[in-house]
Design a protein around this motif. Structure first.
Motif, PDB file in Angstrom:
ATOM      1  N   ILE A  15      29.308 -77.223  12.228  1.00 26.63           N
ATOM      2  CA  ILE A  15      29.498 -75.773  12.419  1.00 26.63           C
ATOM      3  C   ILE A  15      28.288 -75.009  11.892  1.00 26.63           C
ATOM      4  N   ASP A  16      27.830 -75.405  10.681  1.00 29.57           N
ATOM      5  CA  ASP A  16      26.667 -74.722  10.091  1.00 29.57           C
ATOM      6  C   ASP A  16      25.415 -74.916  10.956  1.00 29.57           C
ATOM      7  N   LYS A  51      25.296 -75.491  14.194  1.00 28.86           N
ATOM      8  CA  LYS A  51      25.407 -74.734  15.439  1.00 28.86           C
ATOM      9  C   LYS A  51      25.154 -73.246  15.193  1.00 28.86           C
ATOM     10  N   LYS A  52      25.657 -72.755  14.069  1.00 26.94           N
ATOM     11  CA  LYS A  52      25.411 -71.338  13.739  1.00 26.94           C
ATOM     12  C   LYS A  52      23.927 -71.111  13.467  1.00 26.94           C
ATOM     13  N   ALA A  53      23.301 -72.049  12.745  1.00 25.66           N
ATOM     14  CA  ALA A  53      21.873 -71.907  12.439  1.00 25.66           C
ATOM     15  C   ALA A  53      21.024 -71.985  13.696  1.00 25.66           C
ATOM     16  N   GLN A 102      37.168 -73.277  18.955  1.00 28.26           N
ATOM     17  CA  GLN A 102      35.824 -72.810  19.328  1.00 28.26           C
ATOM     18  C   GLN A 102      35.997 -71.685  20.350  1.00 28.26           C
ATOM     19  N   GLU A 126      23.933 -70.356  18.068  1.00 25.02           N
ATOM     20  CA  GLU A 126      25.086 -70.342  18.992  1.00 25.02           C
ATOM     21  C   GLU A 126      25.997 -69.166  18.664  1.00 25.02           C
ATOM     22  N   LYS A 127      26.500 -68.519  19.715  1.00 23.05           N
ATOM     23  CA  LYS A 127      27.364 -67.361  19.521  1.00 23.05           C
ATOM     24  C   LYS A 127      28.836 -67.738  19.457  1.00 23.05           C
ATOM     25  N   THR A 128      29.091 -69.037  19.449  1.00 25.81           N
ATOM     26  CA  THR A 128      30.475 -69.512  19.376  1.00 25.81           C
ATOM     27  C   THR A 128      31.060 -69.205  18.005  1.00 25.81           C
ATOM     28  N   GLU A 129      32.320 -68.731  18.009  1.00 26.40           N
ATOM     29  CA  GLU A 129      33.049 -68.542  16.759  1.00 26.40           C
ATOM     30  C   GLU A 129      33.856 -69.812  16.469  1.00 26.40           C
ATOM     31  N   ASN A 150      37.384 -72.715   5.333  1.00 24.74           N
ATOM     32  CA  ASN A 150      36.004 -72.594   5.812  1.00 24.74           C
ATOM     33  C   ASN A 150      35.042 -73.558   5.146  1.00 24.74           C
TER      34      ASN A 150
END
Length: 1014
Positions: free
Chosen positions: A141-142, A144-146, A241, A149-152, A201
């Motif tokens: 998750i980290d 993909k965020k880095a 996701q 990616e705009k996915t929540e 989280n």
């Protein structure tokens, strides 16, 4: 997506401390995907093939960080499977499925202590599949965020337990006796109504939630006296996701990952609860047995059979329906012990896993636009409202797709269906509301509700290093050490109500015990002598000082160890680890049982296991009986196979049940007792909850048994070795009961005979039983009478089986006497016997069992259970055992007695032969005979009585003896030639008797012409 089989992995762990102490041998071997287990009783191998066979028994070494990896210098180093390899084979696949939107389920199966927790959770740096999966998931998750990616991403966590068909939310510390209701959603299938699903989280939050759940589980299991090895735990992790698809729609891709720790595949003896009228009453085993039925049915279905899958038969199979045969990718890890003493449990686990690998599932991606999901939930609610308004056709019934004929009838009444619909509407509304919230809002709300923040585990761990405390002991290592009571004040009270440490259970008082601190030293004192407080296996009645590592028991079920870090750290010697098992061994030693582990056989090790398992259960059931005033007392018994009336088997632990009022007794096998114990616990729980109808009618009362039931009074082992020599057996033998004590005498006769039942003639005797091979053998068994039986029995009879018989032969029943005369006789005929039958005669026996009914009591004396038990314990000490394993009945005693009797008879026969042969020589010398015919000598030798021998000896003077017989060549001439030269005179009176025995060798029966020079 096409069907795929459930993946199955088997893993074998190293020997644990208990197995090493018992000098266990390894019976599991692995080669590639093949697992081989060897039966220690006969060295027979059984092979199984799985997707993965992980060898983790040996071949490893610990590095500087404490991680166990492969040891290249060890012969098995190359095949050693460490935690990383297991995760890479299994966990990465589950993680990949989650990212792609597939549901996954990971089963862990095996007996308690087989290593399930090692594979699933792990310890310290040796992390198992679950923590590694969670770490990698949050790392992903980290990343993909880095990457922009705009996915929540949302991760939700739940944890539940199934025990005795009750579903309990482990994230909710409030006790709900009835548990959560399992309902069926029209789309997602079965679910636990009201289960808390909390957002997390980080893996640290998951770890804290799991710790909270395990603590709640420990407290509940301890308070309810629940057996954790019979409970199933399901940890649910949901990965959501949320993103915008190519069409510009807000879309949710979801994956539910279920991590299922199944109850142990515990050993069940063949005696089991067979015949127990209440064996179906306890739901404790229902889930596991139903899971086995579903796995078997799904395996058959995968092979093309049209078969019903009984998902609805238990709450476990309802909740796991998708994992077993629906929308899920499923993996099973079967953990097995390598030790010979656990052969039965390990084989059971392997067979279970072997069936599971045949199951096929069809997983699909869970990806839908968010608006579509909300719209579908709204439409379902409208249909449900219409159904509730009286339009059943709007939503006739709940269904998860109609993929299984078992769902055609949910068995709900109209009122239950109404509640079902209302519950689903509430669940749909909750889901719609949740979809509108941001993840941050859900997270903040969950933290506020839980009342627990991160750092609790670390804080408690640090405080335990410096502060004296009590730590709970539990048969399940996972639940040990989760109840901690810090002794951080001068006085701590222990009991049921208004105490610093609340403990629940049978025979625990409101104010049970007090721990005080004086000058840095801690002391324990019972608050009342009416309730047991035990220190290091001894009941305490006054104030005693506590020392580090002291074992404490409150009531009959609450075990703790006293930890004093200052005393421990100041000591020069290291203290041994205190476990629940070691505390039980200590108690068993106090009871008089032999707990020495050196030079013990596998059967003796299993006996010790049973004692350790059943001792606390006997204590608990006695405490419940006292508190409920049930008039019943339970005692451990060590029972040999002979005492059970069996020719072979291992010594087992059984339970003697005594009615303190009527003095009636029953003997319960292990499984029947454990089955009844769960029902007793349920009754006691209802009593504690203040339910008016906690007591039940006698026919449903787990404490009661059938007063008209037949009772096994005792047994006699009738050895048959004498029959191998065709010697009669006429004995008065001891009848021994379950404890190996004499309870009477049995008069029996076993006589060789012909097929018509006629007794064999005097000369029917063989020197070697193998002479009987290929011949017909018949004998008569007479059970004449018994003498001196206990007078509390009536309708007494004997029963037995002979050789390969499966059905018992019984005598008539005799009442109103302790000296029954049966005068029973039965003949047995065996044609052309083989070596197996001859071996049976030489080495085996007929086990005669004596049965009867206990007489009804003349008067029923009213007693108080607690007072009666107290009086007995004052007489016998604190031992709740009918006998011990230190000194048992010698089953060989009767064999030796009968063997001596047979040898005495054989000696008499040999003395007769020698006397006859000596007399023959004297007569030959007296009549100056230089030779005698072989036939006459054999007739004299085989004569069975002195009269028969004397008749033959009278023929010695009549033997022809001429001068030509001096040479060896003349002595070889035939008797027929001599008869022609000098015919004998007929003397009917002195004629040598013919040998009528059919079993005499042909060379003996045939007239011989050989002469012997004297």
């Amino acid at each position: 997506m096409p069907e795929e089989n459930v993946k199955v992995a088997v893993r074998v762990r190293p020997f644990n401390k208990r197995e090493r102490e018992r000098n266990a041998t390894c019976i599991v071997a692995m080669n590639g995907p093949t697992t081989v287990i060897t039966d220690p009783s006969n060295n027979e191998e059984k092979k199984f093939n799985f997707d993965y066979s992980y060898w983790s028994h040996d071949g490893s070494k610990e590095d500087a960080t404490g991680y166990y990896g492969a040891d290249p210098s060890h012969p098995n180093g190359k095949k050693f499977a460490d935690q990383k390899r297991v995760f890479e084979d299994l966990g990465l696949g589950v993680l990949k499925n989650a990212w792609e939107g597939y549901n996954s389920t990971l089963f862990a199966y095996g007996q308690t202590g087989s290593g399930k927790s090692w594979s699933i959770v792990g310890y310290g740096i040796n992390k198992g599949v679950v923590p590694l999966f969670c770490e990698r998931m949050f790392m992903g998750i980290d990343e993909k965020k880095a990457a922009g990616e705009k996915t929540e991403f949302e991760v939700n966590f739940s944890m539940l337990e199934i025990y005795n068909e009750q579903v309990r939310d482990l994230l909710d510390s409030r006790s709900k006796k009835t548990g959560l209701r399992v309902r069926q959603h029209p789309k997602s299938g079965f679910y636990a109504d009201g289960l808390r699903v909390v957002p997390v989280n980080s893996y640290a939050e998951i770890e804290q939630r799991m710790e909270d759940g395990t603590t709640n589980r420990t407290v509940a299991a301890t308070n309810m006296n629940a057996t954790s090895s019979r409970a199933h735990t399901i940890v649910g992790i949901t990965l959501l996701q949320k993103f915008t698809n190519a069409a510009g729609e807000d879309t949710t891709k979801s994956a539910v990952i279920n991590l299922v720790d199944l109850a142990g595949s515990e050993r069940a003896e063949s005696t089991g609860a067979t015949g127990d009228r209440l064996k179906e009453g306890a739901a404790i085993n229902q889930s596991l047995s139903c899971l086995g039925n579903c796995i078997a049915a799904l395996a058959d279905k995968s092979s093309g059979k049209n078969i019903r899958v009984p998902y609805r038969d238990s709450v476990l199979t309802k909740l796991l329906k998708n994992a077993l045969g629906g929308n899920s990718k499923t993996i099973m890890i079967a953990a097995v012990s390598p030790a010979d003493i656990n052969f039965d449990e390990s084989l059971s686990t392997l067979r279970y896993a072997d069936r599971a690998k045949q199951i096929k599932t069809t997983a699909s991606v869970n990806e839908d636009p968010t608006e579509k999901l909300i719209r579908e939930l709204q439409e379902e609610n409208e249909k449900l409202k219409a159904a509730l308004a009286g339009n059943p056709n709007a939503f006739a019934k709940l269904s998860s797709g109609g993929d299984d004929d078992d769902d055609d009838d949910d068995g709900l009444t109209e009122e239950e269906r109404k509640k079902e619909y209302e519950s689903i509407m509430e669940e749909n509304a909750r889901q719609m509301e949740e979809m509108k919230k941001s993840f941050e809002e859900k997270l903040a709300s969950a933290r506020e509700q839980s009342g627990t923040g991160q750092g609790n585990i670390a804080e408690i761990t640090e405080k335990k290093k410096t502060t004296p405390h009590l730590s709970n002991l539990n048969p399940d290592p996972q639940l040990a050490g989760h109840i901690v009571a810090f002794l951080d004040s001068a006085r701590k009270t222990i009991g049921k109500k208004d105490c610093d440490l609340i403990v629940m259970g049978p025979r625990i008082g409101d104010q049970h015990a007090v721990i005080t601190e004086e000058g840095g030293a801690f002391h324990i004192e019972p608050a009342s002598i009416d309730f047991k407080t035990v220190r290091n296996g001894n009941i305490i009645s006054n104030k005693l000082a506590l020392k580090h590592n002291d074992r404490l028991r409150f009531g009959s079920t609450m075990y703790f160890v006293y930890i004093n870090p200052k005393e421990r750290d100041a000591a020069k010697d290291t203290f041994p680890e205190v476990t629940y098992e070691s505390a039980q061994e200590e108690a068993a030693s106090k009871w008089g049982f032999d707990m020495d582990t050196s030079n013990k056989t596998r059967d003796e090790a299993l006996l010790k296991e049973d004692m350790i398992e059943l001792m606390p259960s006997v204590e608990e059931c006695n405490s419940i009986s006292e508190e409920l005033d049930k008039k019943m007392k339970f005692e451990l018994m060590i029972v040999s196979p002979e005492a059970r009336g069996q020719l072979k088997g291992r010594t087992e632990v059984m339970i003697k049940v005594v009615n303190l009022e009527t003095k009636h007794e029953w003997i319960w096998p292990r499984e029947k007792f454990l089955n009844r114990k769960f029902l007793m616990q349920e009754m006691y729980e209802n009593f504690q909850d203040g339910e008016e109808n906690w007591d039940v009618p006698q026919e449903r009362d787990p404490f009661e048994d059938d007063y008209e039931a037949e009772f096994h009074i005792g047994s006699v082992k009738l050895w048959l070795q004498s029959l191998g020599y065709l010697i009669d057996i006429e004995e008065q033998l001891e009848i021994t009961d379950f404890k190996g004590q004499e309870v009477g005498l049995l008069n029996v006769v076993v006589s060789p005979c012909d097929k018509k039942g006629k007794a064999l003639k005097d000369d029917t005797y063989v020197d070697n039983p193998l002479e009987l091979k290929g011949k017909d053998v018949s004998f008569s068994l007479q059970i004449n009478s018994a003498r001196g039986l206990p007078n509390k029995f009536t309708e007494v009879y004997a029963k037995y089986t002979v050789y390969l018989e499966e059905e018992y032969t019984s005598t008539k029943k005799v009442s109103s006497t302790s000296n029954p005369d049966w005068k029973h006789q039965k003949q047995f005929n065996f044609s052309a016997v083989d070596e197996a039958f001859i071996n049976y005669l030489n080495t085996s026996a007929i086990m005669v069992q004596i049965w009867g009914k206990q007489k009804p009591p003349k008067t029923k004396k009213s007693v108080n259970t607690a007072q009666a038990m107290m009086a007995q314990s004052m007489r016998k000490g604190q031992v709740a055992a009918a006998n011990t394993n230190a000194k048992r009945f010698d089953p060989e005693k009767v064999k030796y007695m009968m063997e001596v009797a047979m040898l005495k008879k054989r000696q008499e026969m040999m003395e007769l032969k020698m006397k006859s042969m000596k007399r023959m020589l004297e007569l030959a010398e007296e009549h100056k005979k230089k030779k005698l015919s072989t036939k006459l000598i054999k007739d004299i030798y085989h004569a069975q009585t002195s009269d028969a021998a004397e008749k033959c000896l009278k023929l010695v003077p009549q033997e022809k003896d001429d001068d030509e017989s001096d040479s060896d060549s003349d002595s070889d001439s035939s008797d027929d030639e001599k008869e022609k030269k000098s015919p004998k005179k007929k003397e009917p009176v002195k004629k040598t008797p013919e040998t009528p025995r059919k079993d005499r060798p042909a060379s003996v029966a045939k007239k011989s012409s050989t002469c012997i020079l004297l």
